[in-house]
Scaffold this motif. Sequence first.
Motif, PDB file in Angstrom:
ATOM      1  N   ILE A   6       0.850  -1.188   0.000  1.00 48.29           N
ATOM      2  CA  ILE A   6       0.000   0.000   0.000  1.00 48.29           C
ATOM      3  C   ILE A   6       0.886   1.237   0.000  1.00 48.29           C
ATOM      4  O   ILE A   6       1.771   1.386   0.844  1.00 48.29           O
ATOM      5  CB  ILE A   6      -0.914   0.047   1.241  1.00 48.29           C
ATOM      6  N   ILE A   7       0.649   2.103  -0.968  1.00 44.20           N
ATOM      7  CA  ILE A   7       1.337   3.393  -1.000  1.00 44.20           C
ATOM      8  C   ILE A   7       0.318   4.462  -0.617  1.00 44.20           C
ATOM      9  O   ILE A   7      -0.781   4.517  -1.161  1.00 44.20           O
ATOM     10  CB  ILE A   7       2.039   3.668  -2.345  1.00 44.20           C
ATOM     11  N   HIS A   8       0.709   5.246   0.380  1.00 39.26           N
ATOM     12  CA  HIS A   8      -0.153   6.297   0.914  1.00 39.26           C
ATOM     13  C   HIS A   8       0.336   7.634   0.376  1.00 39.26           C
ATOM     14  O   HIS A   8       1.486   8.015   0.597  1.00 39.26           O
ATOM     15  CB  HIS A   8      -0.099   6.315   2.442  1.00 39.26           C
ATOM     16  N   GLY A   9      -0.527   8.314  -0.331  1.00 34.94           N
ATOM     17  CA  GLY A   9      -0.203   9.632  -0.858  1.00 34.94           C
ATOM     18  C   GLY A   9      -0.894  10.707  -0.046  1.00 34.94           C
ATOM     19  O   GLY A   9      -1.144  10.549   1.149  1.00 34.94           O
ATOM     20  N   ARG A  10      -1.221  11.775  -0.711  1.00 32.80           N
ATOM     21  CA  ARG A  10      -1.891  12.909  -0.082  1.00 32.80           C
ATOM     22  C   ARG A  10      -3.408  12.685  -0.132  1.00 32.80           C
ATOM     23  O   ARG A  10      -4.045  13.029  -1.105  1.00 32.80           O
ATOM     24  CB  ARG A  10      -1.477  14.183  -0.775  1.00 32.80           C
ATOM     25  N   GLY A  11      -3.949  12.068   0.918  1.00 33.05           N
ATOM     26  CA  GLY A  11      -5.376  11.837   1.010  1.00 33.05           C
ATOM     27  C   GLY A  11      -5.879  10.618   0.260  1.00 33.05           C
ATOM     28  O   GLY A  11      -7.079  10.362   0.229  1.00 33.05           O
ATOM     29  N   VAL A  12      -4.988   9.857  -0.364  1.00 37.75           N
ATOM     30  CA  VAL A  12      -5.364   8.673  -1.135  1.00 37.75           C
ATOM     31  C   VAL A  12      -4.352   7.564  -0.840  1.00 37.75           C
ATOM     32  O   VAL A  12      -3.157   7.822  -0.734  1.00 37.75           O
ATOM     33  CB  VAL A  12      -5.372   8.967  -2.660  1.00 37.75           C
ATOM     34  N   SER A  13      -4.853   6.325  -0.723  1.00 36.52           N
ATOM     35  CA  SER A  13      -3.979   5.155  -0.582  1.00 36.52           C
ATOM     36  C   SER A  13      -4.303   4.174  -1.693  1.00 36.52           C
ATOM     37  O   SER A  13      -5.465   4.007  -2.067  1.00 36.52           O
ATOM     38  CB  SER A  13      -4.183   4.476   0.779  1.00 36.52           C
ATOM     39  N   VAL A  14      -3.253   3.542  -2.229  1.00 37.63           N
ATOM     40  CA  VAL A  14      -3.381   2.651  -3.379  1.00 37.63           C
ATOM     41  C   VAL A  14      -2.683   1.332  -3.085  1.00 37.63           C
ATOM     42  O   VAL A  14      -1.551   1.315  -2.586  1.00 37.63           O
ATOM     43  CB  VAL A  14      -2.755   3.314  -4.633  1.00 37.63           C
ATOM     44  N   ARG A  15      -3.351   0.228  -3.405  1.00 35.14           N
ATOM     45  CA  ARG A  15      -2.753  -1.112  -3.345  1.00 35.14           C
ATOM     46  C   ARG A  15      -2.112  -1.364  -4.701  1.00 35.14           C
ATOM     47  O   ARG A  15      -2.774  -1.334  -5.730  1.00 35.14           O
ATOM     48  CB  ARG A  15      -3.828  -2.156  -3.071  1.00 35.14           C
ATOM     49  N   ALA A 107       1.407   7.546 -14.733  1.00 28.43           N
ATOM     50  CA  ALA A 107       1.073   8.963 -14.556  1.00 28.43           C
ATOM     51  C   ALA A 107      -0.244   9.118 -13.805  1.00 28.43           C
ATOM     52  O   ALA A 107      -0.374   9.969 -12.917  1.00 28.43           O
ATOM     53  CB  ALA A 107       1.011   9.659 -15.908  1.00 28.43           C
ATOM     54  N   ARG A 108      -1.219   8.306 -14.139  1.00 27.84           N
ATOM     55  CA  ARG A 108      -2.514   8.360 -13.445  1.00 27.84           C
ATOM     56  C   ARG A 108      -2.344   8.039 -11.964  1.00 27.84           C
ATOM     57  O   ARG A 108      -2.984   8.648 -11.108  1.00 27.84           O
ATOM     58  CB  ARG A 108      -3.493   7.363 -14.062  1.00 27.84           C
ATOM     59  N   LEU A 109      -1.500   7.054 -11.659  1.00 22.86           N
ATOM     60  CA  LEU A 109      -1.249   6.680 -10.278  1.00 22.86           C
ATOM     61  C   LEU A 109      -0.686   7.869  -9.502  1.00 22.86           C
ATOM     62  O   LEU A 109      -1.129   8.169  -8.392  1.00 22.86           O
ATOM     63  CB  LEU A 109      -0.297   5.488 -10.239  1.00 22.86           C
ATOM     64  N   GLY A 114      -1.423  12.267  -5.650  1.00 22.84           N
ATOM     65  CA  GLY A 114      -0.927  13.611  -5.379  1.00 22.84           C
ATOM     66  C   GLY A 114       0.589  13.689  -5.363  1.00 22.84           C
ATOM     67  O   GLY A 114       1.170  14.588  -4.765  1.00 22.84           O
ATOM     68  N   ILE A 115       1.256  12.761  -6.041  1.00 19.67           N
ATOM     69  CA  ILE A 115       2.722  12.762  -6.131  1.00 19.67           C
ATOM     70  C   ILE A 115       3.142  13.723  -7.223  1.00 19.67           C
ATOM     71  O   ILE A 115       2.598  13.717  -8.324  1.00 19.67           O
ATOM     72  CB  ILE A 115       3.252  11.348  -6.442  1.00 19.67           C
ATOM     73  N   ASP A 116       4.146  14.560  -6.915  1.00 15.11           N
ATOM     74  CA  ASP A 116       4.693  15.471  -7.928  1.00 15.11           C
ATOM     75  C   ASP A 116       6.219  15.485  -7.826  1.00 15.11           C
ATOM     76  O   ASP A 116       6.805  14.745  -7.031  1.00 15.11           O
ATOM     77  CB  ASP A 116       4.078  16.872  -7.806  1.00 15.11           C
ATOM     78  N   LEU A 117       6.851  16.321  -8.625  1.00 11.04           N
ATOM     79  CA  LEU A 117       8.316  16.334  -8.679  1.00 11.04           C
ATOM     80  C   LEU A 117       8.955  16.724  -7.356  1.00 11.04           C
ATOM     81  O   LEU A 117      10.095  16.335  -7.078  1.00 11.04           O
ATOM     82  CB  LEU A 117       8.797  17.272  -9.794  1.00 11.04           C
ATOM     83  N   SER A 118       8.226  17.457  -6.516  1.00 10.81           N
ATOM     84  CA  SER A 118       8.793  17.843  -5.221  1.00 10.81           C
ATOM     85  C   SER A 118       8.978  16.637  -4.303  1.00 10.81           C
ATOM     86  O   SER A 118       9.678  16.733  -3.291  1.00 10.81           O
ATOM     87  CB  SER A 118       7.909  18.896  -4.543  1.00 10.81           C
ATOM     88  N   ASP A 119       8.373  15.507  -4.649  1.00  9.56           N
ATOM     89  CA  ASP A 119       8.512  14.285  -3.841  1.00  9.56           C
ATOM     90  C   ASP A 119       9.765  13.493  -4.183  1.00  9.56           C
ATOM     91  O   ASP A 119      10.029  12.462  -3.552  1.00  9.56           O
ATOM     92  CB  ASP A 119       7.270  13.400  -4.013  1.00  9.56           C
TER      93      ASP A 119
END
Length: 184
Positions: A6-15, A107-109, A114-119
Amino acid sequence: MLLGAIIHGRGVSVRLTEVEAYLGEVDPGSHAFRGQTRRNAVMFGPPGHLYTYFTYGMHVCANVVCSPDGIATAVLLRAGEIVSGMEVARERRRTSKRDSDLASGPARLCVALGIDLSDDGADLSHGPIRLDPAADPVPAGLIRTGPRVGVSGPGGSDDFPWRYWIDGDPTVSAYRASVPRRRR
């Protein structure tokens, strides 16, 4: 194994349901093939960090760095299933027709999470983007492997069939073979 993690982003988590491996300086498909640059420096370690890059002049993609310092390997996060934050993902990906498309493709992921280049370089053990191992590992019988997407020539799909996905999962991106560029 990243499949099922599970990757947790900004307000969204994805399996994670699909990933693609790159083996640094011995892999012509890798950003690190020609050595370390300012752009790919994160790939050279330490492991457990996020390597982000801009591609095709419009998309951000993300990889997990995998090897010890000095060895450039990374795994591209290709697709996943939204497990929390569905409304946030829908808002970020308004053009998606189905929920299974929200994070289907690298890219959709990134957009959904909410992943961007600052990450670039973010430590995945304690945020802002976080990666947790799969609570229930994906059964080996469901894991498929095949050619990487968009990699041609030496090191292409025949040499490195390092795309891994969960068989039958509707979020796995459609495979598109590489089309060699014509020289003008």
